[in-house]
Design an enzyme around this catalytic site. Structure first.
Site, PDB file in Angstrom:
ATOM      1  N   HIS A   1     -24.194 -15.332 -18.569  1.00  0.00           N
ATOM      2  CA  HIS A   1     -23.766 -14.139 -18.635  1.00  0.00           C
ATOM      3  C   HIS A   1     -26.340 -14.034 -18.796  1.00  0.00           C
ATOM      4  CE1 HIS A   1     -24.778  -9.650 -17.889  1.00  0.00           C
ATOM      5  NE2 HIS A   1     -25.996 -10.380 -18.375  1.00  0.00           N
ATOM      6  N   GLU A   2     -26.618 -14.231 -19.391  1.00  0.00           N
ATOM      7  CA  GLU A   2     -28.241 -14.807 -19.964  1.00  0.00           C
ATOM      8  C   GLU A   2     -28.736 -15.236 -19.557  1.00  0.00           C
ATOM      9  OE1 GLU A   2     -29.027 -12.206 -21.501  1.00  0.00           O
ATOM     10  OE2 GLU A   2     -26.812 -10.941 -22.418  1.00  0.00           O
TER      11      GLU A   2
ATOM     12  N   GLY B   1     -26.295  -9.714 -26.087  1.00  0.00           N
ATOM     13  CA  GLY B   1     -26.517 -11.485 -25.738  1.00  0.00           C
ATOM     14  C   GLY B   1     -28.036 -10.386 -24.917  1.00  0.00           C
TER      15      GLY B   1
ATOM     16  N   HIS C   1     -29.719 -13.790 -15.876  1.00  0.00           N
ATOM     17  CA  HIS C   1     -31.247 -13.206 -16.186  1.00  0.00           C
ATOM     18  C   HIS C   1     -32.375 -14.139 -16.141  1.00  0.00           C
ATOM     19  CE1 HIS C   1     -29.498  -9.445 -17.108  1.00  0.00           C
ATOM     20  NE2 HIS C   1     -28.924  -9.486 -18.097  1.00  0.00           N
TER      21      HIS C   1
ATOM     22  N   GLN D   1     -35.777  -8.572 -19.288  1.00  0.00           N
ATOM     23  CA  GLN D   1     -35.120  -7.205 -19.342  1.00  0.00           C
ATOM     24  C   GLN D   1     -35.896  -6.963 -20.427  1.00  0.00           C
ATOM     25  OE1 GLN D   1     -31.189  -9.061 -20.679  1.00  0.00           O
ATOM     26  NE2 GLN D   1     -29.778  -7.228 -19.944  1.00  0.00           N
TER      27      GLN D   1
ATOM     28  N   CYS E   1     -23.290  -5.215 -18.899  1.00  0.00           N
ATOM     29  CA  CYS E   1     -24.730  -5.885 -19.283  1.00  0.00           C
ATOM     30  C   CYS E   1     -26.097  -4.482 -19.642  1.00  0.00           C
ATOM     31  CB  CYS E   1     -25.440  -6.024 -17.614  1.00  0.00           C
ATOM     32  SG  CYS E   1     -27.307  -6.576 -17.672  1.00  0.00           S
ATOM     33  N   LEU E   2     -26.441  -4.633 -20.691  1.00  0.00           N
ATOM     34  CA  LEU E   2     -26.935  -3.802 -20.851  1.00  0.00           C
ATOM     35  C   LEU E   2     -28.256  -2.912 -19.665  1.00  0.00           C
ATOM     36  CD1 LEU E   2     -27.746  -4.777 -24.626  1.00  0.00           C
ATOM     37  CD2 LEU E   2     -26.686  -2.329 -24.309  1.00  0.00           C
TER      38      LEU E   2
HETATM   39 ZN    ZN Z   1     -27.232  -8.459 -18.958  1.00  0.00          ZN
END
Ligand code: ZN
Length: 176
Positions: free
Chosen positions: A131-132, A46, A135, A51, A89-90
């Site tokens: 999670h997304e 995701g 953000h 991000q 998380c990226l």
């Molecule tokens: Zn993330």
């Protein structure tokens, strides 16, 4: 389409609340395409617009069939059950924490042309929706942990230790 740089923890952009998408134009389509290409390249499940430095309410989530779902102005309209698991998380590279999430989540969102739809997911997909969407509010998963974060190497070592304690016949869990 273009690969974008993924911002990492500490960048102030990741702490900001994103604005709703109002125009479903070519610029939004470029953003969604860039998100997908960047996610695919990074090998994640995701990615949210902030991000890559864009403060708009748009995210990509990989479903259980590994298809990328585009969610514009998404909202969680139903959540139930509970799951616990390691989450990463990226934007927080190679750091994983133990996070509790609902086990089943339904999201209402718009597609790239502005049409409303609903989509449901369980387990990893439900975790990813939560999670997304966080953000977009300027939050990171680390806020749900007890502050204890581990690298993949540390998790592997812990898993191996537990597997050895349980005996040789125990199958190792799937790695994410
Ligand atoms: Zn993330």
């Amino acid at each position: 389409m273009a690969l974008r740089k993924i911002l990492t923890q500490g960048d102030p952009t990741l702490g900001k609340v994103c604005r709703p998408v109002e125009k479903f134009d070519r610029k939004l389509h470029w953003l969604l395409d860039d998100l997908k290409e960047t996610l695919e390249n990074a090998g994640g499940v995701g990615l949210a617009a902030p991000q890559i430095g864009i403060l708009r309410r748009a995210v990509i989530v990989m479903d259980a069939q590994e298809q990328m779902i585009e969610l514009v102005n998404p909202e969680i309209i139903h959540a139930e059950g509970e799951q616990e698991g390691w989450e990463g998380c990226l934007s927080v590279p190679n750091q994983y924490g133990w996070v509790t999430r609902p086990n089943s989540v339904t999201v209402r969102a718009q597609d790239r042309d502005g049409n409303f739809f609903e989509v449901s997911g369980e387990e990893l997909v439900a975790r990813c929706f939560c999670h997304e969407l966080e953000h977009l509010e300027g939050h990171l998963f680390v806020e749900h942990t007890d502050g204890q974060l581990y690298s993949m190497e540390e998790l592997d070592a812990m898993e191996l230790e537990q597997a050895e304690a349980r005996g040789p016949h125990r199958k190792r869990g799937k790695k994410r």
